[in-house]
Design an enzyme around this catalytic site. Structure first.
Site, PDB file in Angstrom:
ATOM      1  N   GLN A   1     -10.555  18.885   8.307  1.00  0.00           N
ATOM      2  CA  GLN A   1      -9.284  18.252   8.687  1.00  0.00           C
ATOM      3  C   GLN A   1      -9.523  16.794   9.092  1.00  0.00           C
ATOM      4  O   GLN A   1     -10.447  16.506   9.840  1.00  0.00           O
ATOM      5  CB  GLN A   1      -8.632  19.015   9.844  1.00  0.00           C
ATOM      6  CG  GLN A   1      -8.211  20.435   9.488  1.00  0.00           C
ATOM      7  CD  GLN A   1      -7.004  20.495   8.566  1.00  0.00           C
ATOM      8  OE1 GLN A   1      -6.426  19.467   8.200  1.00  0.00           O
ATOM      9  NE2 GLN A   1      -6.639  21.698   8.169  1.00  0.00           N
TER      10      GLN A   1
ATOM     11  N   CYS B   1      -0.304  22.155   4.328  1.00  0.00           N
ATOM     12  CA  CYS B   1       0.000  20.722   4.394  1.00  0.00           C
ATOM     13  C   CYS B   1       1.152  20.386   3.444  1.00  0.00           C
ATOM     14  O   CYS B   1       1.476  19.224   3.248  1.00  0.00           O
ATOM     15  CB  CYS B   1      -1.237  19.899   4.064  1.00  0.00           C
ATOM     16  SG  CYS B   1      -1.919  20.293   2.461  1.00  0.00           S
TER      17      CYS B   1
ATOM     18  N   TYR C   1      -9.174  30.725   2.248  1.00  0.00           N
ATOM     19  CA  TYR C   1      -9.262  29.260   2.101  1.00  0.00           C
ATOM     20  C   TYR C   1      -9.876  28.678   3.377  1.00  0.00           C
ATOM     21  O   TYR C   1      -9.287  27.821   4.031  1.00  0.00           O
ATOM     22  CB  TYR C   1      -7.892  28.617   1.857  1.00  0.00           C
ATOM     23  CG  TYR C   1      -7.064  29.230   0.757  1.00  0.00           C
ATOM     24  CD1 TYR C   1      -7.210  28.818  -0.563  1.00  0.00           C
ATOM     25  CD2 TYR C   1      -6.120  30.221   1.038  1.00  0.00           C
ATOM     26  CE1 TYR C   1      -6.433  29.377  -1.563  1.00  0.00           C
ATOM     27  CE2 TYR C   1      -5.342  30.784   0.035  1.00  0.00           C
ATOM     28  CZ  TYR C   1      -5.499  30.345  -1.275  1.00  0.00           C
ATOM     29  OH  TYR C   1      -4.714  30.893  -2.256  1.00  0.00           O
TER      30      TYR C   1
ATOM     31  N   CYS D   1      -7.713  -0.669   7.706  1.00  0.00           N
ATOM     32  CA  CYS D   1      -6.523   0.173   7.663  1.00  0.00           C
ATOM     33  C   CYS D   1      -6.303   0.712   9.075  1.00  0.00           C
ATOM     34  O   CYS D   1      -7.232   1.215   9.701  1.00  0.00           O
ATOM     35  CB  CYS D   1      -6.773   1.316   6.684  1.00  0.00           C
ATOM     36  SG  CYS D   1      -5.548   2.624   6.809  1.00  0.00           S
TER      37      CYS D   1
ATOM     38  N   CYS E   1       0.844  -1.188   0.000  1.00  0.00           N
ATOM     39  CA  CYS E   1       0.000   0.000   0.000  1.00  0.00           C
ATOM     40  C   CYS E   1       0.882   1.242   0.000  1.00  0.00           C
ATOM     41  O   CYS E   1       1.907   1.282   0.646  1.00  0.00           O
ATOM     42  CB  CYS E   1      -0.865  -0.025   1.256  1.00  0.00           C
ATOM     43  SG  CYS E   1      -1.664   1.518   1.651  1.00  0.00           S
TER      44      CYS E   1
ATOM     45  N   ASP F   1      -4.526  29.312   4.448  1.00  0.00           N
ATOM     46  CA  ASP F   1      -4.484  27.850   4.587  1.00  0.00           C
ATOM     47  C   ASP F   1      -4.797  27.210   3.237  1.00  0.00           C
ATOM     48  O   ASP F   1      -5.831  26.572   3.056  1.00  0.00           O
ATOM     49  CB  ASP F   1      -5.486  27.407   5.662  1.00  0.00           C
ATOM     50  CG  ASP F   1      -5.415  25.912   5.943  1.00  0.00           C
ATOM     51  OD1 ASP F   1      -4.465  25.240   5.470  1.00  0.00           O
ATOM     52  OD2 ASP F   1      -6.311  25.396   6.636  1.00  0.00           O
TER      53      ASP F   1
ATOM     54  N   CYS G   1       1.019   4.539   3.827  1.00  0.00           N
ATOM     55  CA  CYS G   1       1.948   4.848   4.920  1.00  0.00           C
ATOM     56  C   CYS G   1       3.388   4.814   4.409  1.00  0.00           C
ATOM     57  O   CYS G   1       3.749   3.978   3.587  1.00  0.00           O
ATOM     58  CB  CYS G   1       1.816   3.829   6.046  1.00  0.00           C
ATOM     59  SG  CYS G   1       0.313   4.024   6.999  1.00  0.00           S
TER      60      CYS G   1
HETATM   61  N1  SAH Z   1      -9.010  26.232   6.521  1.00  0.00           N
HETATM   62  C1  SAH Z   1      -9.878  25.111   6.298  1.00  0.00           C
HETATM   63  C2  SAH Z   1      -9.724  24.498   4.916  1.00  0.00           C
HETATM   64  C3  SAH Z   1      -8.320  24.271   4.431  1.00  0.00           C
HETATM   65  S1  SAH Z   1      -8.179  23.276   2.983  1.00  0.00           S
HETATM   66  C4  SAH Z   1      -9.700  24.082   7.380  1.00  0.00           C
HETATM   67  O1  SAH Z   1      -8.725  24.091   8.130  1.00  0.00           O
HETATM   68  O2  SAH Z   1     -10.571  23.203   7.500  1.00  0.00           O
HETATM   69  C5  SAH Z   1      -8.112  24.436   1.705  1.00  0.00           C
HETATM   70  C6  SAH Z   1      -9.459  25.001   1.317  1.00  0.00           C
HETATM   71  O3  SAH Z   1      -9.242  25.922   0.222  1.00  0.00           O
HETATM   72  C7  SAH Z   1     -10.483  23.995   0.827  1.00  0.00           C
HETATM   73  O4  SAH Z   1     -11.672  24.177   1.545  1.00  0.00           O
HETATM   74  C8  SAH Z   1     -10.654  24.327  -0.659  1.00  0.00           C
HETATM   75  O5  SAH Z   1     -11.976  24.118  -1.122  1.00  0.00           O
HETATM   76  C9  SAH Z   1     -10.322  25.797  -0.682  1.00  0.00           C
HETATM   77  N2  SAH Z   1      -9.839  26.331  -1.977  1.00  0.00           N
HETATM   78  C10 SAH Z   1      -9.135  25.692  -2.940  1.00  0.00           C
HETATM   79  N3  SAH Z   1      -8.823  26.544  -3.938  1.00  0.00           N
HETATM   80  C11 SAH Z   1      -9.333  27.752  -3.605  1.00  0.00           C
HETATM   81  C12 SAH Z   1      -9.333  29.025  -4.228  1.00  0.00           C
HETATM   82  N4  SAH Z   1      -8.745  29.219  -5.420  1.00  0.00           N
HETATM   83  N5  SAH Z   1      -9.944  30.038  -3.606  1.00  0.00           N
HETATM   84  C13 SAH Z   1     -10.556  29.866  -2.404  1.00  0.00           C
HETATM   85  N6  SAH Z   1     -10.587  28.674  -1.757  1.00  0.00           N
HETATM   86  C14 SAH Z   1      -9.991  27.622  -2.351  1.00  0.00           C
END
Ligand code: SAH
Length: 456
Positions: free
Chosen positions: A287, A412, A316, A163, A82, A385, A85
């Protein structure tokens, strides 16, 4: 043909001295580098050369002659097959050390930012932490429906009922759906022929609420015998509150289609994070490690150090988790997210938690940030984010024009985070703090959090 220092199928003895960012061990044979996956620093291994190239080669570990002191038992029957991991064969402490090194190395190498990663926060759980799984469905060798994972670099299904990263009850969901498919002759989707129905099984659970969502991703607008499936899931998994069909009729690798149909129960689950209740639709990001996400948000909040007077911009924002968890310490919160369902969730989440100082914009982050600047809105603190690919220069330029006192970068992917932080650092926002939070134990992923403060 050009001569390579080693030939295919040569067996060599190597001492592993380093790990690459994708987790392969690095060994040297007369100055020639051999990459050997699933080894540990300090191992002496016997490796078979599988791909010799001019200046390096790929090898496969045939035997561990002297084990590294970082080694432990993988405790997973499919670790060797797999691709999920990377680190089941080494102790968690060693994994944390490696990941902290990756973050620092990326900031130094990609960002030319010689900033120390002050710490890496471990995940409170190392196994069973995942609250979401998207499990491919295919036909097994016996002709029956099979759920598992794709073998590396292929779309062949390797069955895997349980898993270790997911909670044990996910395998009960898999069994239930498999039985229903067999009973009613519902076929797995066949990519090549473009026929068949079930493509993926998508499971999500609220770690605090206990609520479970089961979503069948199918090449169909309608699921036959859905009532029987709902009856059996409710019998086997008492916490299930939402059973859905996600329609995905497009060929290709995208897992979810744009449309969900509620087959039974609620159309979203609720979970509690940082003391607030969040509705999470299947198409919304959430998350995947609840307890470690709380550590991540706490770290970001520490860096933001809000006093109650600030306007906070959460770019985001997904279902609003980061911003809403800090809204009581801000004067005003503006969230931006591109997925309409997630924005709907975020607005509802503000209301259900009695948060009145928050507003959410459904737009591309760059577009929204530019519009905010044009209308003279200048947030004091900006949370970024982004997804793995990072921010566009358009987003970063708009944020710079807002001239906030602080920018907190959560990511991430420490490589794109390093690139974007370097862009901001070169324009008046040096990195004042850098740390990592391990949301993804045993895998090759880790979250990075950086605080950038406006220089005088
Ligand atoms: N801050 C949130 C989500 C982080 S993940 C948390 O911690 O839960 C990144 C996020 O960005 C996702 O929800 C995704 O849909 C959004 N995203 C991706 N491309 C984007 C863009 N061009 N403009 C605005 N949001 C976007």
């Amino acid at each position: 043909m050009k001569q390579t220092p080693l030939s295919k199928n040569d067996i060599v003895t190597l001492e592993i001295s380093d790990l690459t960012p994708d987790g392969a061990g690095v060994g040297k044979q007369k100055g020639y580098v051999v990459f050997v996956p699933k080894t540990a620093v300090g191992d002496v291994v016997s490796a078979r050369i599988v791909k010799p190239l001019a200046s390096y080669a790929y090898g496969k570990c045939e035997a561990v002659l002297i084990p590294s002191k970082d080694r432990c038992e993988p405790m997973c029957p499919v670790f060797s097959k797999c691709g999920g991991c990377l680190f089941r064969h080494i102790r968690y402490e060693a994994e944390l050390r490696i990941k902290k090194g990756w973050v620092e190395e990326n900031f130094k190498r990609i960002g030319s930012l010689p900033v120390l990663c002050s710490k890496i926060l471990p995940s409170p759980q190392v196994d069973g932490y995942r609250n979401k799984a998207q499990i491919p469905c295919g036909t097994g060798e016996d002709g029956r429906p099979s759920f598992g994972f794709f073998a590396p670099h292929s779309h062949r299904i390797i069955p895997c009922g349980d898993c270790s990263l997911a909670p044990a009850f996910y395998s009960a969901v898999i069994r239930c759906v498999s039985k229903w498919m067999e009973q009613y002759g519902i076929r797995p989707y066949d990519e090549e022929a473009g026929r068949g129905t079930v493509r993926h099984l998508f499971i999500r659970d609220g770690r605090t609420s206990g609520e479970v969502m089961v979503c069948i991703v199918a090449n169909a607008d309608f699921l036959p015998h859905a009532d029987a499936l709902a009856d059996s899931l409710r019998r086997e998994i008492p916490n299930v509150v939402s059973i859905l069909l996600n329609v995905n009729k497009k060929p290709g690798n995208r897992i979810l289609g744009d449309r969900c149909v509620t087959l039974w129960g609620k159309d979203a689950i609720t979970d509690v994070l940082c003391g607030l209740a969040f509705d999470i639709s299947p198409l919304s990001f959430y998350q995947i490690n609840h307890d470690a996400a709380e550590l991540l948000y706490r770290t970001a909040a520490d860096m933001a150090a809000l006093s109650g007077e600030e306007t906070l911009l959460d770019l985001y924002c997904g279902v609003g988790t980061i911003g809403l968890s800090m809204a009581s310490r801000a004067k005003r919160l503006v969230g931006v997210e591109i997925i309409p369902e997630a924005v709907e969730n975020a607005r509802r989440n503000a209301r259900r938690n009695g948060i009145a100082n928050a507003e959410f914009i459904c737009a591309d982050a760059g577009e929204a940030a530019k519009r905010l600047v044009q209308s003279g809105q200048m947030p004091d603190v900006v949370m970024l984010d982004p997804p793995r690919r990072g921010c566009t220069p358009e987003v970063l330029d708009a944020v710079l024009r807002m001239a906030p006192s602080k920018i907190v970068m959560i990511s991430c992917n420490s490589a794109t985070a390093a690139r974007d932080c370097a862009y901001l650092a070169a324009r008046g926002y040096p990195v004042s703090r850098l740390c990592a939070v391990d949301l993804f134990p045993r895998t090759g992923h880790v979250e990075t959090v950086a605080c950038l403060e406006k220089s005088n």
